[in-house]
Design a protein around this motif. Structure first.
Motif, mmCIF file in Angstrom:
data_model
loop_
_atom_site.group_PDB
_atom_site.id
_atom_site.type_symbol
_atom_site.label_atom_id
_atom_site.label_comp_id
_atom_site.label_asym_id
_atom_site.label_seq_id
_atom_site.Cartn_x
_atom_site.Cartn_y
_atom_site.Cartn_z
ATOM 1 N N UNK A 139 0.844 -1.192 0.000
ATOM 2 C CA UNK A 139 0.000 0.000 0.000
ATOM 3 C C UNK A 139 0.880 1.243 0.000
ATOM 4 N N UNK A 140 0.254 2.368 -0.312
ATOM 5 C CA UNK A 140 0.984 3.631 -0.347
ATOM 6 C C UNK A 140 0.143 4.715 0.297
ATOM 7 N N UNK A 141 0.805 5.620 0.990
ATOM 8 C CA UNK A 141 0.172 6.819 1.540
ATOM 9 C C UNK A 141 0.842 7.996 0.861
ATOM 10 N N UNK A 142 0.061 8.720 0.055
ATOM 11 C CA UNK A 142 0.671 9.724 -0.798
ATOM 12 C C UNK A 142 -0.194 10.974 -0.867
ATOM 13 N N UNK A 143 0.355 11.996 -1.542
ATOM 14 C CA UNK A 143 -0.283 13.308 -1.547
ATOM 15 C C UNK A 143 -1.331 13.476 -2.640
ATOM 16 N N UNK A 144 -1.454 12.526 -3.536
ATOM 17 C CA UNK A 144 -2.510 12.616 -4.526
ATOM 18 C C UNK A 144 -3.005 11.219 -4.863
ATOM 19 N N UNK A 145 -4.293 11.093 -5.152
ATOM 20 C CA UNK A 145 -4.855 9.773 -5.442
ATOM 21 C C UNK A 145 -4.614 9.354 -6.876
ATOM 22 N N UNK A 146 -4.665 8.049 -7.112
ATOM 23 C CA UNK A 146 -4.545 7.491 -8.462
ATOM 24 C C UNK A 146 -5.912 6.950 -8.864
ATOM 25 N N UNK A 147 -6.427 7.427 -9.966
ATOM 26 C CA UNK A 147 -7.777 7.069 -10.388
ATOM 27 C C UNK A 147 -7.730 5.909 -11.377
ATOM 28 N N UNK A 148 -7.701 4.686 -10.865
ATOM 29 C CA UNK A 148 -7.764 3.496 -11.710
ATOM 30 C C UNK A 148 -8.788 2.544 -11.108
ATOM 31 N N UNK A 149 -9.384 1.713 -11.934
ATOM 32 C CA UNK A 149 -10.459 0.846 -11.478
ATOM 33 C C UNK A 149 -9.979 -0.258 -10.546
ATOM 34 N N UNK A 150 -8.669 -0.626 -10.614
ATOM 35 C CA UNK A 150 -8.177 -1.709 -9.774
ATOM 36 C C UNK A 150 -7.520 -1.199 -8.488
#
Length: 303
Positions: free
Chosen positions: A150-161
């Motif tokens: 998992x990752x905790x980051x400053x912007x989300x990644x918009x992918x279906x998976x």
């Protein structure tokens, strides 16, 4: 899934996925709570069934063959479906649970989240280890490949998976050395604009959204020093007349180690959050769920 895999023992596919994810037989064995010879023997059986080496030696471990790269997606999809059907009510025995989790954390979150999580590991889950690795703008590729849990980051990644949840808001403050001669409290906008600042390198700076927020207000920064790591900012500020802009909770965690003054931002900045992201295949994994909930609880406490 190909007909070659139709009659393969499900346990062999679980082991295959673990080796692929960790790129190392020993780490895969630790993750699965197995011995290294047992993992090697299972791989040998799968290699014979598939008629392919699957993994070859590489610096630090192993790397997948072309055939293994072709197999990993359908294997993970199949394991994910099975996990969704059977794993919803599963729980884990922390005292006997064995696993290595690989996570990506922005530097500002590590001193906030990890101490309480590590205390839990040491007292309740002695066979669980967490490896925190450096992230970059392509961090989601590790999650997709299964090499990062998992990752905790400053912007989300918009992918279906990918599953994305906000962890906490980011509230920015200005830091200066104690009793900075050019700053009268409270810090005003004119002084903020006139003082030279320390900032992160261009790639890391883009992840903080500080410049974007200031530019939206028509307030470009005067940057006099560019740091390679966020942990370099507090001691540099303490020992110079540079000022820095950092997340409030990070500053509160480390302020006792440095002679710093903390100032409220003289302007309202756009709302910003930190996010936790993981692959949908791990949603119902009991160990993964336990780690997520532990980290989320630590991030949201004392806000």
């Amino acid at each position: 899934m190909s007909k070659n895999l139709k009659n393969v023992d499900l346990n062999l596919l679980v082991i295959f996925e673990a080796v692929y994810a960790t790129s190392n037989i020993s780490r895969a064995a630790d993750r699965l709570g197995m011995s290294q010879p047992a993992v090697s023997n299972a791989l040998a059986r799968l290699r014979e069934r598939i008629d392919d080496a699957l993994f070859v030696r590489a610096p630090g471990g192993v790397e997948p063959t072309v055939r293994a790269r072709e197999m990993i997606r359908p294997v993970r999809e199949a394991l994910g479906v099975i996990g969704q059907q059977l794993g919803g009510g599963a729980s884990i025995d922390l005292a006997n649970y064995r696993r290595i989790f690989r996570v990506i954390l922005v530097d500002t979150l590590e001193p906030i989240i990890m101490p309480p999580v590590v205390r839990t590991l040491m007292s309740e889950a002695p066979n669980v280890r967490i490896e925190c690795i450096q992230g970059d703008a392509k961090f989601h590729e590790g999650i997709a490949a299964g090499t990062v849990d998992l990752a905790c980051f400053a912007f989300p990644v918009d992918t279906t998976d990918m599953i994305v949840k906000p962890i906490c808001p980011v509230d920015l403050v200005v830091v200066s050395r104690r009793d900075h001669p050019a700053i009268s409290k409270p810090l005003d906008l004119e002084t903020l604009q006139g003082l030279t600042q320390i900032a992160l390198g261009r790639e890391l700076r883009g992840l903080t959204n500080i410049d974007r927020g200031l530019m939206a207000k028509g307030l470009p920064r005067r940057v006099g020093y560019i740091a390679a790591k966020i942990w370099s900012i507090p001691p540099m500020v303490e020992r110079t007349d540079l000022i820095g802009i950092l997340p409030r909770r990070f500053v509160e965690e480390i302020a006792g180690n440095f002679a710093l003054d903390i100032h409220e931002m003289p302007i309202e900045m756009p709302e910003q959050f930190l996010y936790m992201m993981w692959h949908a295949n791990n949603e119902l994994d009991p160990g993964h769920k336990w780690l997520r909930e532990s980290m989320m609880q630590a991030a949201q406490s004392n806000q």
